[in-house]
Design a protein around this motif. Structure first.
Motif, PDB file in Angstrom:
ATOM      1  N   GLU A   1      -7.017  -5.062  -2.456  1.00 41.08           N
ATOM      2  CA  GLU A   1      -6.127  -5.862  -3.580  1.00 41.08           C
ATOM      3  C   GLU A   1      -4.872  -6.410  -2.459  1.00 41.08           C
ATOM      4  O   GLU A   1      -4.431  -7.530  -2.515  1.00 41.08           O
ATOM      5  CB  GLU A   1      -5.606  -4.731  -4.227  1.00 41.08           C
ATOM      6  N   ALA A   2      -4.585  -5.197  -2.051  1.00 41.73           N
ATOM      7  CA  ALA A   2      -3.402  -6.098  -0.763  1.00 41.73           C
ATOM      8  C   ALA A   2      -3.670  -6.801   0.076  1.00 41.73           C
ATOM      9  O   ALA A   2      -2.759  -7.268   0.339  1.00 41.73           O
ATOM     10  CB  ALA A   2      -2.678  -4.499  -0.109  1.00 41.73           C
ATOM     11  N   GLU A   3      -4.667  -6.615   0.797  1.00 46.94           N
ATOM     12  CA  GLU A   3      -5.320  -7.677   1.396  1.00 46.94           C
ATOM     13  C   GLU A   3      -5.473  -8.940   0.958  1.00 46.94           C
ATOM     14  O   GLU A   3      -5.372 -10.127   1.368  1.00 46.94           O
ATOM     15  CB  GLU A   3      -6.737  -7.057   2.195  1.00 46.94           C
ATOM     16  N   ALA A   4      -6.958  -8.687  -0.457  1.00 46.46           N
ATOM     17  CA  ALA A   4      -6.932 -10.660  -0.439  1.00 46.46           C
ATOM     18  C   ALA A   4      -5.543 -11.115  -0.981  1.00 46.46           C
ATOM     19  O   ALA A   4      -5.414 -12.368  -1.294  1.00 46.46           O
ATOM     20  CB  ALA A   4      -7.581  -9.651  -1.585  1.00 46.46           C
ATOM     21  N   LEU A   5      -4.235 -10.136  -1.812  1.00 46.24           N
ATOM     22  CA  LEU A   5      -2.933 -11.056  -1.857  1.00 46.24           C
ATOM     23  C   LEU A   5      -2.958 -11.416  -0.562  1.00 46.24           C
ATOM     24  O   LEU A   5      -1.650 -12.456  -0.166  1.00 46.24           O
ATOM     25  CB  LEU A   5      -2.205 -10.373  -2.534  1.00 46.24           C
ATOM     26  N   ALA A   6      -2.670 -10.663   0.176  1.00 44.83           N
ATOM     27  CA  ALA A   6      -2.188 -10.832   0.833  1.00 44.83           C
ATOM     28  C   ALA A   6      -2.865 -12.638   2.247  1.00 44.83           C
ATOM     29  O   ALA A   6      -1.973 -13.130   2.694  1.00 44.83           O
ATOM     30  CB  ALA A   6      -1.891 -10.338   2.898  1.00 44.83           C
ATOM     31  N   MET A   7      -3.390 -12.309   2.202  1.00 40.53           N
ATOM     32  CA  MET A   7      -4.416 -13.355   3.070  1.00 40.53           C
ATOM     33  C   MET A   7      -4.245 -14.822   1.933  1.00 40.53           C
ATOM     34  O   MET A   7      -4.121 -15.822   2.667  1.00 40.53           O
ATOM     35  CB  MET A   7      -6.126 -13.506   2.866  1.00 40.53           C
ATOM     36  N   GLU A   8      -3.883 -14.304   0.197  1.00 42.00           N
ATOM     37  CA  GLU A   8      -3.879 -15.748  -0.548  1.00 42.00           C
ATOM     38  C   GLU A   8      -2.455 -16.668   0.174  1.00 42.00           C
ATOM     39  O   GLU A   8      -2.232 -17.713   0.318  1.00 42.00           O
ATOM     40  CB  GLU A   8      -3.399 -14.780  -1.642  1.00 42.00           C
ATOM     41  N   ASN A   9      -1.074 -15.459   0.402  1.00 43.41           N
ATOM     42  CA  ASN A   9      -0.237 -15.927   0.669  1.00 43.41           C
ATOM     43  C   ASN A   9      -0.190 -15.899   1.929  1.00 43.41           C
ATOM     44  O   ASN A   9       0.570 -17.168   2.477  1.00 43.41           O
ATOM     45  CB  ASN A   9       0.567 -14.995   0.907  1.00 43.41           C
ATOM     46  N   LEU A  10      -1.408 -16.314   3.013  1.00 42.93           N
ATOM     47  CA  LEU A  10      -0.958 -16.409   4.807  1.00 42.93           C
ATOM     48  C   LEU A  10      -1.753 -17.683   4.428  1.00 42.93           C
ATOM     49  O   LEU A  10      -1.736 -18.523   4.784  1.00 42.93           O
ATOM     50  CB  LEU A  10      -1.763 -15.713   5.166  1.00 42.93           C
ATOM     51  N   LYS A  11      -2.501 -18.152   3.364  1.00 44.45           N
ATOM     52  CA  LYS A  11      -3.142 -19.225   3.098  1.00 44.45           C
ATOM     53  C   LYS A  11      -1.853 -20.347   2.993  1.00 44.45           C
ATOM     54  O   LYS A  11      -1.722 -21.742   3.041  1.00 44.45           O
ATOM     55  CB  LYS A  11      -3.880 -19.380   2.902  1.00 44.45           C
ATOM     56  N   ARG A  12      -0.993 -19.696   1.979  1.00 45.74           N
ATOM     57  CA  ARG A  12      -0.491 -20.910   1.459  1.00 45.74           C
ATOM     58  C   ARG A  12       1.124 -20.923   2.738  1.00 45.74           C
ATOM     59  O   ARG A  12       1.331 -21.849   2.263  1.00 45.74           O
ATOM     60  CB  ARG A  12       1.178 -19.566   0.219  1.00 45.74           C
ATOM     61  N   VAL A  13       1.247 -19.953   3.360  1.00 44.58           N
ATOM     62  CA  VAL A  13       2.033 -20.549   4.767  1.00 44.58           C
ATOM     63  C   VAL A  13       0.993 -21.190   5.543  1.00 44.58           C
ATOM     64  O   VAL A  13       2.027 -21.304   6.998  1.00 44.58           O
ATOM     65  CB  VAL A  13       3.235 -19.227   5.028  1.00 44.58           C
ATOM     66  N   GLY A  14       0.059 -21.704   5.440  1.00 46.13           N
ATOM     67  CA  GLY A  14      -1.017 -21.809   6.677  1.00 46.13           C
ATOM     68  C   GLY A  14      -1.086 -21.490   7.605  1.00 46.13           C
ATOM     69  O   GLY A  14      -1.751 -21.934   8.595  1.00 46.13           O
TER      70      GLY A  14
ATOM     71  N   VAL B   1       0.839  -1.206   0.029  1.00 46.67           N
ATOM     72  CA  VAL B   1      -0.041  -0.229  -0.163  1.00 46.67           C
ATOM     73  C   VAL B   1       0.689   1.499   0.142  1.00 46.67           C
ATOM     74  O   VAL B   1       0.708   1.604  -0.412  1.00 46.67           O
ATOM     75  CB  VAL B   1      -1.054   0.195   1.274  1.00 46.67           C
ATOM     76  N   LYS B   2       2.011   1.176   0.721  1.00 47.49           N
ATOM     77  CA  LYS B   2       2.446   2.858   1.369  1.00 47.49           C
ATOM     78  C   LYS B   2       3.712   2.469  -0.412  1.00 47.49           C
ATOM     79  O   LYS B   2       3.810   3.948  -0.306  1.00 47.49           O
ATOM     80  CB  LYS B   2       3.866   2.384   2.798  1.00 47.49           C
ATOM     81  N   LEU B   3       4.333   1.586  -0.544  1.00 47.17           N
ATOM     82  CA  LEU B   3       5.178   1.918  -1.450  1.00 47.17           C
ATOM     83  C   LEU B   3       4.613   1.741  -3.288  1.00 47.17           C
ATOM     84  O   LEU B   3       5.677   2.008  -3.640  1.00 47.17           O
ATOM     85  CB  LEU B   3       6.452   0.257  -1.132  1.00 47.17           C
ATOM     86  N   LYS B   4       3.912   0.557  -2.646  1.00 43.82           N
ATOM     87  CA  LYS B   4       3.395   0.129  -4.585  1.00 43.82           C
ATOM     88  C   LYS B   4       2.286   0.612  -5.224  1.00 43.82           C
ATOM     89  O   LYS B   4       1.894   0.578  -5.576  1.00 43.82           O
ATOM     90  CB  LYS B   4       3.911  -1.370  -4.580  1.00 43.82           C
ATOM     91  N   LYS B   5       1.798   1.279  -3.661  1.00 48.52           N
ATOM     92  CA  LYS B   5       0.411   2.453  -4.261  1.00 48.52           C
ATOM     93  C   LYS B   5      -1.058   1.132  -4.543  1.00 48.52           C
ATOM     94  O   LYS B   5      -1.708   1.814  -5.581  1.00 48.52           O
ATOM     95  CB  LYS B   5       0.509   3.476  -5.018  1.00 48.52           C
ATOM     96  N   VAL B   6      -0.726   0.114  -4.145  1.00 48.21           N
ATOM     97  CA  VAL B   6      -1.442  -0.392  -4.577  1.00 48.21           C
ATOM     98  C   VAL B   6      -2.960  -0.689  -3.171  1.00 48.21           C
ATOM     99  O   VAL B   6      -3.007  -0.231  -2.251  1.00 48.21           O
ATOM    100  CB  VAL B   6      -0.765  -2.357  -4.387  1.00 48.21           C
ATOM    101  N   ARG B   7      -3.972  -1.314  -3.821  1.00 47.88           N
ATOM    102  CA  ARG B   7      -4.995  -0.715  -3.137  1.00 47.88           C
ATOM    103  C   ARG B   7      -5.593  -1.570  -1.801  1.00 47.88           C
ATOM    104  O   ARG B   7      -4.711  -2.813  -2.114  1.00 47.88           O
ATOM    105  CB  ARG B   7      -6.363  -0.687  -4.172  1.00 47.88           C
ATOM    106  N   LYS B   8      -5.974  -1.052  -0.696  1.00 43.78           N
ATOM    107  CA  LYS B   8      -5.643  -1.603   0.265  1.00 43.78           C
ATOM    108  C   LYS B   8      -6.484  -2.703   0.020  1.00 43.78           C
ATOM    109  O   LYS B   8      -6.008  -4.637   0.766  1.00 43.78           O
ATOM    110  CB  LYS B   8      -6.928  -0.794   1.253  1.00 43.78           C
TER     111      LYS B   8
END
Length: 214
Positions: free
Chosen positions: A117-130, A108-115
């Motif tokens: 969208e960032a949360e959806a990607l974060a959740m995807e990666n949290l699932k990836r690491v269980g 959000v701060k460095l790449k100006k991704v919408r909040k």
């Protein structure tokens, strides 16, 4: 195709009689999608090398190229923001932020991704690491192994082509080491460029495409 190239890299600390030579004319390259392990005895300069590669340390002499672009004092912050993420020994999570906020702050701060969208990607990666069920907790409530897996998920959420790991298991209790290594082994099959400083010789032998001895 080379994504990283180190040429005649030298790093010294101090001056005169107190000067310490941490790195002396180190040269190697890393191909896109390659998993490179950096190994060597304690004090050999492994962590210094990776910190020079990602711009946290300024080189004394020599060059570091990222995707063909020379890293300089002026360009290193922008280049590393665009190309690389870092997983540290001590996790370096913000204790006052939730897991989700730790993961979304950079995009959000460095790449100006919408909040959202960032949360959806974060959740995807949290699932990836269980650890998707830990999205709203604070780092202090997690074990060391869980915190390091969160740190890996944070690096993935930046969507940079290179991830550096500086001895990611050295601060963990022995029973927590394997859960972090398992995540990294899985990432090794996903064409992500990874440069890993490690003491885990069996892990390096099993996963690394190439080993650099420092």
């Amino acid at each position: 195709m080379k994504i990283l190239e180190v040429t005649n890299l030298c790093k010294t600390y101090g001056k005169g009689d107190t000067m310490v030579k941490a790195l002396d004319n180190v040269s190697f390259s890393v191909e896109k999608g390659e998993f490179v392990a950096i190994i060597g005895p304690s004090g050999s300069g492994k962590s210094t090398l990776i910190r020079c590669m990602n711009g946290l340390e300024e080189v004394t002499k020599g060059e570091v190229y990222i995707d063909g672009q020379l890293m300089t004092h002026k360009t290193r912050a922008a280049l590393n923001r665009q190309y690389s993420s870092m997983v540290f020994q001590q996790f370096n999570l913000y204790p006052h932020l939730t897991v989700m906020d730790n993961l979304t702050l950079g995009p959000v701060k460095l790449k100006k991704v919408r909040k959202d969208e960032a949360e959806a990607l974060a959740m995807e990666n949290l699932k990836r690491v269980g650890l998707e069920k830990k999205a709203l907790v604070y780092p202090a409530t997690l074990s060391g192994g869980q915190q390091q897996r969160i740190a890996i998920a944070r690096a993935l959420t930046m969507k940079n082509p290179v991830i550096y790991f500086d001895e990611p298991t050295s601060a963990l209790d022995p029973e927590m080491v394997q859960e972090v290594l398992d995540i990294m082994i899985e990432l090794g099959h996903d064409n992500i460029t990874m440069v890993v400083v490690t003491h885990e010789m069996g892990f390096a032998r099993e996963v690394a495409d190439r080993v650099v001895f420092c």
